[in-house]
Design a protein around this motif. Structure first.
Motif, PDB file in Angstrom:
ATOM      1  N   UNK A 274      15.637  74.020  51.637  1.00  0.00           N
ATOM      2  CA  UNK A 274      16.431  73.223  50.707  1.00  0.00           C
ATOM      3  C   UNK A 274      16.305  73.737  49.278  1.00  0.00           C
ATOM      4  N   UNK A 275      15.072  74.045  48.857  1.00  0.00           N
ATOM      5  CA  UNK A 275      14.831  74.328  47.449  1.00  0.00           C
ATOM      6  C   UNK A 275      15.143  75.764  47.046  1.00  0.00           C
ATOM      7  N   UNK A 276      15.252  76.703  47.985  1.00  0.00           N
ATOM      8  CA  UNK A 276      15.606  78.063  47.568  1.00  0.00           C
ATOM      9  C   UNK A 276      16.955  78.111  46.864  1.00  0.00           C
ATOM     10  N   UNK A 277      18.026  77.541  47.444  1.00  0.00           N
ATOM     11  CA  UNK A 277      19.292  77.562  46.689  1.00  0.00           C
ATOM     12  C   UNK A 277      19.215  76.746  45.405  1.00  0.00           C
ATOM     13  N   UNK A 278      18.378  75.693  45.376  1.00  0.00           N
ATOM     14  CA  UNK A 278      18.208  74.930  44.143  1.00  0.00           C
ATOM     15  C   UNK A 278      17.545  75.792  43.066  1.00  0.00           C
ATOM     16  N   UNK A 279      16.508  76.544  43.457  1.00  0.00           N
ATOM     17  CA  UNK A 279      15.871  77.460  42.506  1.00  0.00           C
ATOM     18  C   UNK A 279      16.889  78.462  41.957  1.00  0.00           C
ATOM     19  N   UNK A 286      14.452  76.585  32.507  1.00  0.00           N
ATOM     20  CA  UNK A 286      13.024  76.574  32.832  1.00  0.00           C
ATOM     21  C   UNK A 286      12.486  75.158  33.078  1.00  0.00           C
ATOM     22  N   UNK A 287      12.935  74.206  32.259  1.00  0.00           N
ATOM     23  CA  UNK A 287      12.408  72.845  32.386  1.00  0.00           C
ATOM     24  C   UNK A 287      12.748  72.255  33.744  1.00  0.00           C
ATOM     25  N   UNK A 288      14.014  72.344  34.126  1.00  0.00           N
ATOM     26  CA  UNK A 288      14.421  71.751  35.401  1.00  0.00           C
ATOM     27  C   UNK A 288      13.968  72.593  36.597  1.00  0.00           C
ATOM     28  N   UNK A 289      13.856  73.898  36.412  1.00  0.00           N
ATOM     29  CA  UNK A 289      13.300  74.741  37.459  1.00  0.00           C
ATOM     30  C   UNK A 289      11.838  74.364  37.713  1.00  0.00           C
ATOM     31  N   UNK A 290      11.097  74.112  36.640  1.00  0.00           N
ATOM     32  CA  UNK A 290       9.701  73.696  36.778  1.00  0.00           C
ATOM     33  C   UNK A 290       9.606  72.362  37.506  1.00  0.00           C
ATOM     34  N   UNK A 291      10.512  71.459  37.172  1.00  0.00           N
ATOM     35  CA  UNK A 291      10.516  70.151  37.816  1.00  0.00           C
ATOM     36  C   UNK A 291      10.810  70.274  39.309  1.00  0.00           C
ATOM     37  N   UNK A 292      11.796  71.120  39.650  1.00  0.00           N
ATOM     38  CA  UNK A 292      12.135  71.328  41.057  1.00  0.00           C
ATOM     39  C   UNK A 292      10.972  71.969  41.811  1.00  0.00           C
ATOM     40  N   UNK A 293      10.325  72.945  41.177  1.00  0.00           N
ATOM     41  CA  UNK A 293       9.182  73.609  41.816  1.00  0.00           C
ATOM     42  C   UNK A 293       8.046  72.623  42.056  1.00  0.00           C
ATOM     43  N   UNK A 294       7.772  71.771  41.072  1.00  0.00           N
ATOM     44  CA  UNK A 294       6.694  70.805  41.253  1.00  0.00           C
ATOM     45  C   UNK A 294       7.021  69.813  42.353  1.00  0.00           C
ATOM     46  N   UNK A 295       8.273  69.366  42.408  1.00  0.00           N
ATOM     47  CA  UNK A 295       8.662  68.430  43.462  1.00  0.00           C
ATOM     48  C   UNK A 295       8.423  69.039  44.847  1.00  0.00           C
ATOM     49  N   UNK A 296       8.862  70.275  45.011  1.00  0.00           N
ATOM     50  CA  UNK A 296       8.710  70.931  46.315  1.00  0.00           C
ATOM     51  C   UNK A 296       7.235  71.163  46.642  1.00  0.00           C
ATOM     52  N   UNK A 297       6.500  71.726  45.690  1.00  0.00           N
ATOM     53  CA  UNK A 297       5.103  72.077  45.935  1.00  0.00           C
ATOM     54  C   UNK A 297       4.232  70.849  46.127  1.00  0.00           C
ATOM     55  N   UNK A 298       4.469  69.826  45.316  1.00  0.00           N
ATOM     56  CA  UNK A 298       3.671  68.614  45.403  1.00  0.00           C
ATOM     57  C   UNK A 298       3.838  67.937  46.761  1.00  0.00           C
ATOM     58  N   UNK A 412       7.570  81.868  34.989  1.00  0.00           N
ATOM     59  CA  UNK A 412       8.899  81.280  35.180  1.00  0.00           C
ATOM     60  C   UNK A 412       8.888  79.753  35.218  1.00  0.00           C
ATOM     61  N   UNK A 413       7.760  79.156  35.583  1.00  0.00           N
ATOM     62  CA  UNK A 413       7.668  77.700  35.650  1.00  0.00           C
ATOM     63  C   UNK A 413       6.343  77.241  35.053  1.00  0.00           C
ATOM     64  N   UNK A 414       6.335  75.984  34.612  1.00  0.00           N
ATOM     65  CA  UNK A 414       5.127  75.376  34.058  1.00  0.00           C
ATOM     66  C   UNK A 414       4.624  74.310  35.029  1.00  0.00           C
ATOM     67  N   UNK A 415       3.343  74.339  35.327  1.00  0.00           N
ATOM     68  CA  UNK A 415       2.760  73.332  36.218  1.00  0.00           C
ATOM     69  C   UNK A 415       1.253  73.312  36.020  1.00  0.00           C
ATOM     70  N   UNK A 416       0.644  72.226  36.465  1.00  0.00           N
ATOM     71  CA  UNK A 416      -0.801  72.043  36.364  1.00  0.00           C
ATOM     72  C   UNK A 416      -1.420  72.143  37.755  1.00  0.00           C
ATOM     73  N   UNK A 417      -2.394  73.047  37.907  1.00  0.00           N
ATOM     74  CA  UNK A 417      -3.087  73.170  39.188  1.00  0.00           C
ATOM     75  C   UNK A 417      -3.847  71.893  39.532  1.00  0.00           C
ATOM     76  N   UNK A 418      -4.383  71.222  38.509  1.00  0.00           N
ATOM     77  CA  UNK A 418      -5.099  69.975  38.785  1.00  0.00           C
ATOM     78  C   UNK A 418      -4.136  68.919  39.316  1.00  0.00           C
ATOM     79  N   UNK A 419      -2.967  68.782  38.668  1.00  0.00           N
ATOM     80  CA  UNK A 419      -1.996  67.797  39.156  1.00  0.00           C
ATOM     81  C   UNK A 419      -1.521  68.144  40.557  1.00  0.00           C
TER      82      UNK A 419
END
Length: 481
Positions: A274-279, A286-298, A412-419
Motif C-alpha cells: 500500500x505505502x510504496x505508491x504513497x511514498x 518531506x513532512x508528509x512523507x515522514x508522516x506516511x513512513x512513520x504510520x507504516x513503520x509504527x 529523506x524522512x524524520x523519525x525517532x527511534x525511541x518513538x
C-alpha cells in the motif's frame, strides 16, 4: 487542487488501503496457515525440499524476468499510457528469454542433481507458468499504481481460498511434491481470471516506445541489482542447505522459515504494498512523507512484535499439536528466526521508501554489504551447526542491514527511534517475563493448555501495556482525517 490537499488525500488513501490490505491479509494468513498445517501432515519433508530447491532456480531467472520493471511502472508519472504498454511487452519478452535459458540449462542441472529428477520436473513446470504471471503483471501493477487496493485484496483472498481448497485435496489424492507445484499455479490462474475476465484495469495496447524501454532498463538496473541481492539474501540459505545438507534438512529449514515469516506476511507485506505508491506520490513533500513512513513503520513494529512474541513462546506446543512430532527438528531454527521476523519488516519498508524516492542504489549497496557477510556465514555456520547455524546467519545479516539502512533513510524522512521501538520493546520484554513466570509457576504439561496460556498471556500483557503507554500517540498516528 491544492498540493497539501492532494498529499493529505494520498496519505489517507494509503492508510485506508492498508486496512483493506491487512483485512485481506488476515483472511489469507488464516487460510494459508490451515493449508500449511494440512500439507505438513500429509507430505514428507523431502517433498518440501524438492520444490523449495526448484523455486530457488526459478527465482534466479525471475530476477531477469522482472528486472525492476514493475516498480519502475509504479514510479513513472509521465507518458503513463505508453509506459504501461511498453512494460507489458518488456515483461513478456524477458519471460520468453528466461524460459529458453531454463530449457538450455536443464541438462546441466540434471548432471548436478542426479538424485533429484523431481526437482527438474518441478522447475520446468513452474517456468512455463511464468508466462501467465508476465501477462498479469501489467494490470496488477496498474492497480497498485492507482492505489486500487480493495480489488487487489479481493484477488488475494480468492487466490488463497482456492489454494486451500485444491492443494490439500491433491495431497490426499497422493500427488506428492506436485501438490506444492499446483499450489504455486492456482493463484496465477485466479489472478488471470480476475485481471482479464472479471475486470480489466488495463486494456491491451500494442504501443511500444523504445525510448521508454531504455528508461525502464536504466531505472530497473538499480532495482535489478538490489532485488538480485535480495534474492540471494532470501534464497542462498535454501540453495546451500538443499545442495550440501540434503532435501530433508531443507524441508525442515524451509518450514521453519515459512512459519517464522508469518508476522511479515500478516503485517509487513500488505502494508508495503500500500505505502510504496504513497511514498512515490509524496516523495517531494518531506513532512508528509515522514508522516506516511512513520504510520507504516509504527504499525508494522507494534503488530509484528506482538505476533512474533506470541509465536516464539508457543513454538514447541504449536509444532507438536499442528504439524506432528516429525517436524520437531526444526524448533530451534524456528526460534532463532524470531529476530529476523522482528526486524525485517522495517528493513523492507525502508527499502521501499528509498526506491520510491528514486534512490534504489542505496538499497543495493546495503544489500551488497549484507551479502558479503551472509554467504560466508551460512557456509561456515552450517558446517558446524546444521540448519541452526543457517538461522544464526540470517539474524546476523538482518541486524547489519537494519543498522545501515536506518542511517540512510534519515536523509529523506524524520523519525525517532525511541518513538518507533521504545515502548513496543519494553512491552515485549515485560510480556515475555510475565508469561515465562506463569509457565514456571503453573507447570502445565498439556500442550493445548500451555499454548493457550502462553499465547494468551503474552498477547494480553503486551497489548495492555502498549495501550497504556501509547494510547494518545497511536490515536494521533492512525487517525484518518
Amino acid at each position: 487542487m491544492n498540493h497539501n490537499v492532494v498529499a493529505d488525500t494520498v496519505a489517507n488513501l494509503a492508510v485506508r488501503g492498508s486496512f483493506f490490505s491487512l483485512g485481506s491479509s488476515a483472511i489469507t494468513i488464516v487460510s494459508g496457515f490451515v493449508r500449511s498445517v494440512i500439507l505438513a501432515r500429509l507430505l514428507a519433508p523431502q517433498d518440501f525440499g524438492i520444490v523449495t530447491l526448484a523455486l530457488f532456480f526459478l527465482s534466479i531467472t525471475n530476477q531477469f524476468r522482472d528486472f525492476g520493471f514493475n516498480w519502475a511502472l509504479v514510479h513513472r508519472d509521465q507518458d503513463v499510457s505508453a509506459a504501461t504498454s511498453t512494460h507489458f511487452f518488456l515483461r513478456l519478452g524477458m519471460t520468453l528469454a528466461m524460459t529458453v535459458l531454463t530449457l538450455i540449462a536443464t541438462p546441466l542441472l540434471t548432471h548436478l542433481y542426479p538424485a533429484q529428477p523431481e526437482m527438474i520436473s518441478a522447475l520446468l513446470a513452474l517456468s512455463f507458468l511464468e508466462f501467465l504471471n508476465a501477462v498479469n503483471s501489467t494490470p496488477n501493477f496498474t492497480l497498485r499504481k492507482e492505489m486500487e487496493f480493495k480489488y487487489l485484496a479481493i484477488l488475494d483472498v480468492a487466490s488463497s481460498l482456492a489454494m486451500t481448497l485444491f492443494a490439500p485435496a491433491m495431497a490426499l489424492a497422493g500427488f506428492g511434491f506436485w501438490t506444492l507445484v499446483a499450489e504455486q499455479a492456482i493463484p496465477t490462474l485466479v489472478r488471470t481470471i480476475g485481471l482479464w475476465g472479471v475486470r480489466r484495469p488495463w486494456e491491451l495496447s500494442l504501443e511500444f516506445d523504445r525510448g521508454l524501454a531504455r528508461w525502464y532498463f536504466r531505472f530497473g538496473s538499480y532495482v535489478f541489482v538490489s532485488s538480485s541481492f535480495t534474492f540471494l539474501l532470501d534464497q542462498f540459505d535454501d540453495f546451500w542447505t538443499g545442495t550440501v545438507l540434503g532435501a530433508a534438512p531443507l524441508g525442515f529449514y524451509s518450514r521453519a522459515y515459512e512459519f517464522a515469516r508469518y508476522p511479515r506476511r500478516a503485517v509487513a507485506n500488505p502494508i508495503t504494498r500500500v505505502f510504496f505508491p504513497a511514498y512515490a506520490k509524496l516523495r517531494h513533500d518531506r513532512v508528509r512523507l515522514s508522516k506516511a513512513f512513520y504510520r507504516a513503520s509504527s504499525l508494522m513494529v507494534r503488530v509484528g512484535f506482538l505476533l512474533s512474541l506470541a509465536f516464539v513462546l508457543v513454538i514447541p506446543e504449536f509444532t507438536r499439536i499442528f504439524l506432528g512430532a516429525k517436524w520437531l527438528p526444526m524448533v530451534t531454527t524456528f526460534r532463532l528466526m524470531t529476530l529476523y521476523t522482528l526486524l525485517d519488516p522495517l528493513m523492507l519498508t525502508s527499502g521501499h521508501l528509498l526506491t520510491a524516492v528514486g534512490r534504489p542504489q542505496i538499497v543495493t549497496k546495503i544489500k551488497g554489504v549484507q551479502l558479503l557477510v551472509f554467504v560466508p556465514a551460512v557456509i561456515i555456520l552450517s558446517r558446524n551447526l546444521g540448519i541452526e547455524g543457517v538461522g544464526v546467519a540470517v539474524d546476523l545479516m538482518t541486524l547489519i542491514g537494519l543498522g545501515l539502512i536506518v542511517v540512510r533513510i534519515r536523509e529523506f524522512v524524520d523519525f525517532s527511534l525511541w518513538k518507533l521501538f521504545g515502548f513496543p520493546s519494553l512491552s515485549l520484554v515485560a510480556a515475555t517475563g510475565i508469561t515465562l513466570f506463569l509457565q514456571t509457576t503453573l507447570s502445565i504439561s498439556n500442550d493445548w493448555w500451555s499454548l493457550v496460556l502462553k499465547g494468551g498471556a503474552a498477547t494480553i500483557v503486551y497489548s495492555t501495556l502498549l495501550l497504556v503507554f501509547e494510547f494518545q500517540e497511536l490515536r494521533k498516528a492512525f487517525w484518518i482525517a
